[in-house]
Design a protein around this motif. Structure first.
Motif, PDB file in Angstrom:
ATOM      1  N   LYS A   1      60.182 -41.141  12.785  1.00  0.00           N
ATOM      2  CA  LYS A   1      59.486 -42.399  13.079  1.00  0.00           C
ATOM      3  C   LYS A   1      58.688 -42.300  14.373  1.00  0.00           C
ATOM      4  CE  LYS A   1      62.929 -45.288  10.713  1.00  0.00           C
ATOM      5  NZ  LYS A   1      63.972 -46.337  10.869  1.00  0.00           N
ATOM      6  N   ALA A   2      59.266 -41.677  15.391  1.00  0.00           N
ATOM      7  CA  ALA A   2      58.587 -41.578  16.681  1.00  0.00           C
ATOM      8  C   ALA A   2      57.292 -40.782  16.577  1.00  0.00           C
ATOM      9  CB  ALA A   2      59.519 -40.934  17.711  1.00  0.00           C
ATOM     10  N   LEU A   3      57.277 -39.785  15.693  1.00  0.00           N
ATOM     11  CA  LEU A   3      56.078 -38.959  15.523  1.00  0.00           C
ATOM     12  C   LEU A   3      55.056 -39.603  14.595  1.00  0.00           C
ATOM     13  CD1 LEU A   3      57.790 -35.465  15.240  1.00  0.00           C
ATOM     14  CD2 LEU A   3      56.402 -36.314  17.149  1.00  0.00           C
ATOM     15  N   ASP A   4      55.414 -40.739  13.979  1.00  0.00           N
ATOM     16  CA  ASP A   4      54.487 -41.463  13.102  1.00  0.00           C
ATOM     17  C   ASP A   4      53.957 -40.551  11.994  1.00  0.00           C
ATOM     18  OD1 ASP A   4      53.070 -43.670  12.213  1.00  0.00           O
ATOM     19  OD2 ASP A   4      51.345 -43.287  13.509  1.00  0.00           O
ATOM     20  N   LEU A   5      54.852 -39.798  11.383  1.00  0.00           N
ATOM     21  CA  LEU A   5      54.449 -38.825  10.374  1.00  0.00           C
ATOM     22  C   LEU A   5      54.206 -39.434   9.006  1.00  0.00           C
ATOM     23  CD1 LEU A   5      56.658 -35.736  11.252  1.00  0.00           C
ATOM     24  CD2 LEU A   5      54.214 -35.656  10.752  1.00  0.00           C
ATOM     25  N   LEU A   6      54.903 -40.512   8.676  1.00  0.00           N
ATOM     26  CA  LEU A   6      54.746 -41.113   7.356  1.00  0.00           C
ATOM     27  C   LEU A   6      53.626 -42.130   7.392  1.00  0.00           C
ATOM     28  CD1 LEU A   6      58.485 -41.584   6.343  1.00  0.00           C
ATOM     29  CD2 LEU A   6      56.975 -39.628   5.934  1.00  0.00           C
ATOM     30  N   ARG A   7      52.694 -42.003   6.467  1.00  0.00           N
ATOM     31  CA  ARG A   7      51.538 -42.881   6.417  1.00  0.00           C
ATOM     32  C   ARG A   7      51.428 -43.532   5.043  1.00  0.00           C
ATOM     33  NH1 ARG A   7      48.064 -41.819  10.762  1.00  0.00           N
ATOM     34  NH2 ARG A   7      49.424 -41.232  12.487  1.00  0.00           N
ATOM     35  N   THR A   8      50.854 -44.712   4.996  1.00  0.00           N
ATOM     36  CA  THR A   8      50.627 -45.427   3.746  1.00  0.00           C
ATOM     37  C   THR A   8      49.140 -45.407   3.436  1.00  0.00           C
ATOM     38  OG1 THR A   8      52.510 -46.868   4.196  1.00  0.00           O
ATOM     39  CG2 THR A   8      50.957 -47.601   2.517  1.00  0.00           C
ATOM     40  N   THR A   9      48.798 -45.140   2.178  1.00  0.00           N
ATOM     41  CA  THR A   9      47.385 -45.171   1.803  1.00  0.00           C
ATOM     42  C   THR A   9      46.810 -46.554   2.077  1.00  0.00           C
ATOM     43  OG1 THR A   9      48.065 -45.611  -0.481  1.00  0.00           O
ATOM     44  CG2 THR A   9      47.548 -43.330   0.088  1.00  0.00           C
ATOM     45  N   ASP A  10      45.510 -46.625   2.258  1.00  0.00           N
ATOM     46  CA  ASP A  10      44.870 -47.866   2.702  1.00  0.00           C
ATOM     47  C   ASP A  10      45.102 -49.034   1.756  1.00  0.00           C
ATOM     48  OD1 ASP A  10      43.982 -46.383   4.824  1.00  0.00           O
ATOM     49  OD2 ASP A  10      41.872 -46.343   4.229  1.00  0.00           O
ATOM     50  N   ASP A  11      45.346 -48.736   0.480  1.00  0.00           N
ATOM     51  CA  ASP A  11      45.609 -49.815  -0.475  1.00  0.00           C
ATOM     52  C   ASP A  11      47.094 -50.142  -0.588  1.00  0.00           C
ATOM     53  OD1 ASP A  11      46.477 -47.547  -1.758  1.00  0.00           O
ATOM     54  OD2 ASP A  11      45.195 -47.775  -3.525  1.00  0.00           O
ATOM     55  N   GLY A  12      47.933 -49.466   0.197  1.00  0.00           N
ATOM     56  CA  GLY A  12      49.363 -49.725   0.180  1.00  0.00           C
ATOM     57  C   GLY A  12      50.097 -49.156  -1.013  1.00  0.00           C
TER      58      GLY A  12
END
Length: 389
Positions: free
Chosen positions: A338-349
């Motif tokens: 979480k601290a590294l902000d590695l997981l991302r969500t596509t712009d449409d969620g």
């Protein structure tokens, strides 16, 4: 200016256009890397079935396999039939108008058959960087043989030293050669783009799964050529460093990496067996490698006396690299992830993916875009009035 445009302008490859004539994993992974660094990536797919990876599930998200989202988010999709001469010509023209880079991983000779090979396209556009991602490379008796990651793991020798002694052979469950070839493709493309800045000339870059696999085995190959001894199978351990493996505790398994003599002495202190550090059989790493079985058996006995939490705490306090064997659900919830902000969500969620493992100025590239529907961007083939004039 849109938020998307603002973010892309701050990324290193903003303004670069990549045409990806690719499917499955190697070329799409390379395209994902370049796209995450700011390039516009236009994916060419079969009008009949699209990229085969769209159906590589379950799980499926928004009509496509989660795997497909993981390596194709942020791209645009054109669906066409390269065997149709008019459509192949339209693609050649699109490349000539727009592309800085072409990535392709069709079977050997596939692009040449349609007039889209590297030398053919550089003849049309000398500044083009064209990257072939093949199975076995551009020379040799296997050059025309199709190949997937598991086959290359077998042929390259990687499978021969994976796993525990005496167990059935197994493969690395990550497509390391597909993804590694995508990485080498991205490196090659970036190097060629850098040279193009000075010369103005493009070039053909070639990478393959087999070459990537051989490079992964580079240390084992160097060891074999020096000694004539085939690499062993060490399970969670490694050939040249002992102790450097997993140990069973009273209630679980932990990984311990005492990678030098100083750390080994500390480990012996933690385990309350300090005399072992002065034993001639174990006093140096070379001695420990030669007497691996005796030492590991002894350490297993000690670790089994207490629980994993006890040992992890004690090892951490002693500065010895260690950690639990985590499952994926634990990894995605871990505070470090979480601290590294590695997981991302596509712009449409629609999908959650892993971001690129690189940061610029302390910030990870934020753009993920959305995963394209098959043929969603076929309008890009049409020339604008300015391009027609």
């Amino acid at each position: 200016m849109s938020t998307h445009e603002t973010m892309n302008r701050t990324l290193p490859l903003a303004g670069v256009c990549v045409i990806e004539i690719g499917h499955s994993l190697a070329a799409p992974y390379a395209g994902m890397i370049l796209g995450s660094l700011g390039a516009e990536v236009i994916k060419i797919e079969s009008a009949e079935h699209g990229d085969y990876a769209r159906d590589w599930g379950p799980p499926f998200v928004d009509g496509a396999a989660a795997l497909f989202h993981a390596v194709n988010h942020g791209k645009q999709s054109i669906a066409m039939s390269l065997s149709n001469p008019d459509e192949a010509q339209a693609l050649r023209e699109l490349i000539a108008r727009r592309a800085d880079v072409v990535l392709q991983n069709l079977k050997a000779g596939g692009t040449e058959k349609y007039g889209l090979g590297g030398e053919q396209m550089l003849g049309m556009k000398p500044s083009l960087v064209y990257c072939n991602l093949g199975a076995f490379g551009t020379a040799g008796p296997l050059r025309d043989k199709p190949g997937y990651d598991p086959l290359v793991q077998a042929l390259s020798g990687l499978m021969s030293f994976l796993g525990q002694p005496g167990e059935p052979l197994s493969r690395i469950p990550v497509s390391v050669n597909d993804m590694g070839t995508g990485l080498w493709a991205a490196i090659g493309v970036l190097a060629a783009l850098f040279r193009r800045q000075a010369t103005g000339a493009g070039e053909v870059v070639s990478v393959s799964l087999y070459e990537t696999a051989i490079s992964w085995a580079g240390i084992q190959i160097a060891d074999y050529l020096a000694s004539g001894v085939l690499p062993g199978r060490w399970g969670s351990g490694t050939a040249a460093i002992v102790p450097h493996q997993a140990f069973e505790c009273a209630d679980g398994t932990i990984m311990v990496a005492a990678g030098n003599d100083r750390l080994f002495r500390r480990l012996c202190d933690v385990l309350a067996i300090p005399a072992i550090a002065d034993d001639a059989r174990f006093v140096t790493n070379g001695a420990r490698v030669s007497n691996r079985v005796e030492l590991i058996d002894l350490l297993h006995v000690e670790f089994a006396k207490r629980g994993a939490a006890h040992w992890l705490d004690a090892l951490d306090r002693a500065g010895i690299p260690c950690g639990p064997i985590q499952t994926i659900d634990q990894v995605v919830q871990h505070e470090q992830t979480k601290a590294l902000d590695l997981l991302r969500t596509t712009d449409d969620g629609a999908a959650t993916i892993v971001g690129v493992p690189i940061s610029f100025g302390g910030a990870r590239p934020a753009h993920t875009g959305v995963t394209p529907k098959l043929g969603e961007h076929n309008h890009l083939l049409a020339k604008t009035p300015l391009e027609t004039s």
